[in-house]
Motif scaffolding. Structure first.
Motif, PDB file in Angstrom:
ATOM      1  N   UNK A   1       0.836  -1.199   0.000  1.00  0.00           N
ATOM      2  CA  UNK A   1       0.000   0.000   0.000  1.00  0.00           C
ATOM      3  C   UNK A   1       0.875   1.254   0.000  1.00  0.00           C
TER       4      UNK A   1
ATOM      5  N   UNK B   1     -13.819   7.967  -4.964  1.00  0.00           N
ATOM      6  CA  UNK B   1     -13.252   7.377  -6.184  1.00  0.00           C
ATOM      7  C   UNK B   1     -12.037   6.505  -5.844  1.00  0.00           C
ATOM      8  N   UNK B   2     -11.202   7.009  -4.938  1.00  0.00           N
ATOM      9  CA  UNK B   2     -10.000   6.271  -4.548  1.00  0.00           C
ATOM     10  C   UNK B   2     -10.356   4.947  -3.895  1.00  0.00           C
ATOM     11  N   UNK B   3     -11.416   4.959  -3.081  1.00  0.00           N
ATOM     12  CA  UNK B   3     -11.808   3.725  -2.400  1.00  0.00           C
ATOM     13  C   UNK B   3     -12.669   2.832  -3.285  1.00  0.00           C
ATOM     14  N   UNK B   4     -12.895   3.273  -4.512  1.00  0.00           N
ATOM     15  CA  UNK B   4     -13.603   2.432  -5.478  1.00  0.00           C
ATOM     16  C   UNK B   4     -15.096   2.347  -5.263  1.00  0.00           C
TER      17      UNK B   4
ATOM     18  N   UNK C   1       2.867   2.124  -3.284  1.00  0.00           N
ATOM     19  CA  UNK C   1       2.120   2.384  -4.518  1.00  0.00           C
ATOM     20  C   UNK C   1       1.457   3.755  -4.478  1.00  0.00           C
ATOM     21  N   UNK C   2       1.392   4.405  -5.635  1.00  0.00           N
ATOM     22  CA  UNK C   2       0.707   5.702  -5.677  1.00  0.00           C
ATOM     23  C   UNK C   2      -0.782   5.517  -5.380  1.00  0.00           C
ATOM     24  N   UNK C   3      -1.346   4.412  -5.858  1.00  0.00           N
ATOM     25  CA  UNK C   3      -2.757   4.134  -5.586  1.00  0.00           C
ATOM     26  C   UNK C   3      -2.953   3.853  -4.089  1.00  0.00           C
ATOM     27  N   UNK C   4      -1.994   3.154  -3.491  1.00  0.00           N
ATOM     28  CA  UNK C   4      -2.051   2.849  -2.061  1.00  0.00           C
ATOM     29  C   UNK C   4      -1.965   4.108  -1.207  1.00  0.00           C
TER      30      UNK C   4
ATOM     31  N   UNK D   1      -2.840   7.030  -2.067  1.00  0.00           N
ATOM     32  CA  UNK D   1      -4.109   7.737  -2.213  1.00  0.00           C
ATOM     33  C   UNK D   1      -5.148   7.129  -1.274  1.00  0.00           C
ATOM     34  N   UNK D   2      -5.073   5.807  -1.076  1.00  0.00           N
ATOM     35  CA  UNK D   2      -5.988   5.132  -0.154  1.00  0.00           C
ATOM     36  C   UNK D   2      -5.756   5.636   1.270  1.00  0.00           C
TER      37      UNK D   2
END
Lengths: 223, 249
Positions: free
Chosen positions: A5, A182-185, A8-11, A13-14
């Protein structure tokens, strides 16, 4: 998993989304608490005292309060650290600007970084002003939050700092809440309008709710 | 039509670049933007000057080779590829700024040509389906629900041009990567690699030096194929799911 997490850039953001939502939840509670100032010093000061005795007798005096404070410090730190690291990455990814400039994205989106910095500085001032009393105008009285709040909003700079910060907060929440979804889907085509409406409503409600206090002092409703 | 062009000229990857001004005359409104540049290049060649280098291939809007940031917009003012942009979108006497895609992951090779092999490496990391090759299988052997097929097709439309990266204020490749992830992850053929695909492609995307998503939405506005912003939300969801699953192993 923590490693995946954080790397990662996505992580990251989470991490921002979750810490942001924790702070948002706290702000809703904080705002509701603030509004008790309109019911007089008795009720407001009693509420402030109750905050220290929540959970007794299971919790000792101020334990719950400190638990919340620790959680908030962790959330602020996680939010700011990931924001800093992600921003560094973003700036590195676009070193050359376009010659032909265009106004891009909405105001709320473009001001997320500066707005965040303003809010961080505000939090420091806010704690030094009304929790520790270090930079408080006039004599800070421990256990008399009503008088302390009135003191702060009786100075022009106290009002200016607070109002600027609350407007920044509104903008930050407007883009931040929707982005977190959006980040959390959890966002989707069908839910998009609802999420934007909730984001705007939260932003408006919190800004208005927090601003009610200095406006109340300025108009003499609270004195 | 008579136009003034301000074009980014850069001799080589490591050379300094600058905007150069050119006048072009006799441009028809029916010409594509690339044909207009062809006209300019013919003149430059006749004058013995170095022609403007730009990427192009099919000129039908389906290959993703053409690029160009025109007046600050990736692929110009219309929602299409530069090769399908016609000069009727401009007025006689206009000044048009033409720049390459700007992102550190897309270094300029020459003039308006950038190296987009970072996208190839993202695809190599997981943008494929491991399937036995040979004769085409029976079309109805694997049933795909219609909504899933439509969803996959919508994302399969991505031509990998990189307009999303060029338009993004952070130089992020989230829309491109999410189009590829969503396209394959929704299909039964893509199911065996569903988790590794999203984890590896996102990791490669970070590795290439693309920025992160701040949900500004510029990518989806610029995309000539209309990949929606919510695609990114879908990829985030897949990434979180895969991360949770991987931690349980």
């Amino acid at each position: 998993m923590a490693r995946t997490v954080w790397d990662s850039s996505v992580g990251k953001k989470t991490v921002m989304a979750v810490s942001g939502l924790i702070m948002l939840l706290y702000l809703v509670v904080h705002m509701i608490g603030n509004l008790k100032i309109f019911f007089g010093p008795g009720e407001f000061n009693h509420y402030a005292h109750w905050l220290r005795t929540v959970g007794e007798p299971f919790m000792h005096y101020e334990w719950t309060l400190w638990l919340i404070r620790v959680a908030l410090v962790v959330a602020v730190f996680a939010h700011a650290t990931s924001a800093y690291q992600l921003s560094r990455r973003d700036i590195r990814a676009r070193p050359n600007k376009y010659v032909h400039k265009k106004a891009r994205a909405s105001y709320a989106t473009r001001t997320m970084r500066w707005g965040g910095i303003i809010l961080a500085l505000f939090i420091v001032w806010h704690i030094l002003d009304l929790t520790t009393g270090t930079v408080h105008s006039g004599g800070f009285q421990e256990g008399h939050p009503y008088q302390n709040v009135v003191d702060t909003f009786s100075t022009w700079y106290g009002n200016v700092i607070y109002i600027v910060a609350m407007l920044a907060l509104g903008l930050h929440i407007r883009h931040g809440f929707w982005s977190a979804a959006q980040t959390l889907g959890v966002g989707s085509r069908n839910r998009d309008r609802a999420l934007k409406t909730v984001a705007n409503a939260l932003a408006l409600l919190l800004t208005a709710g927090f601003l009610a206090v200095p406006v109340g002092v300025m108009t003499g409703l609270v004195s | 039509m008579k136009l003034t062009l301000r074009v980014w000229r850069q001799r080589a990857a490591d050379a300094d670049g600058a905007m150069s001004t050119y006048e072009v005359d006799g441009i028809s409104a029916d010409m594509s933007f690339l044909e207009m540049l062809d006209t300019l290049n013919e003149e430059l060649i006749l004058k013995g000057e170095d022609p403007v280098a730009f990427d192009h291939d099919c000129r039908e809007g389906i290959c993703g080779a053409c690029s160009l940031v025109i007046n600050g917009d990736a692929h110009g003012p219309e929602r299409t590829t530069t090769c399908q942009l016609h000069m009727r979108s401009f007025a006689d006497g206009d000044t048009i700024d033409v720049e390459p895609w700007r992102a550190s992951a897309f270094p300029v090779v020459k003039d308006l040509v950038v190296d987009r092999s970072a996208f190839d490496r993202i695809i190599q990391a997981g943008g494929y389906v491991t399937a036995p090759t040979g004769a085409a299988p029976e079309a109805h052997a694997t049933a795909v629900p219609k909504p899933d097929a439509d969803f996959a097709f919508e994302h399969a439309e991505c031509i990998g041009c990189g307009a999303c990266v060029a338009a993004c204020p952070n130089g992020a490749a989230m829309l491109f990567t999410s189009a590829k992830v969503n396209h394959l992850n929704v299909l039964p053929q893509g199911a065996p690699e569903r988790e590794t695909r999203v984890l590896d492609m996102v990791a490669q995307m970070d590795e290439e030096g693309f920025g992160g998503c701040t949900l500004a939405g510029e990518c989806a506005t610029a995309c000539p194929k209309g990949i929606p912003l919510v695609s990114i939300t879908g990829m985030n969801k897949e990434w979180l799911r895969a991360t949770r699953k991987a931690s349980r192993r």
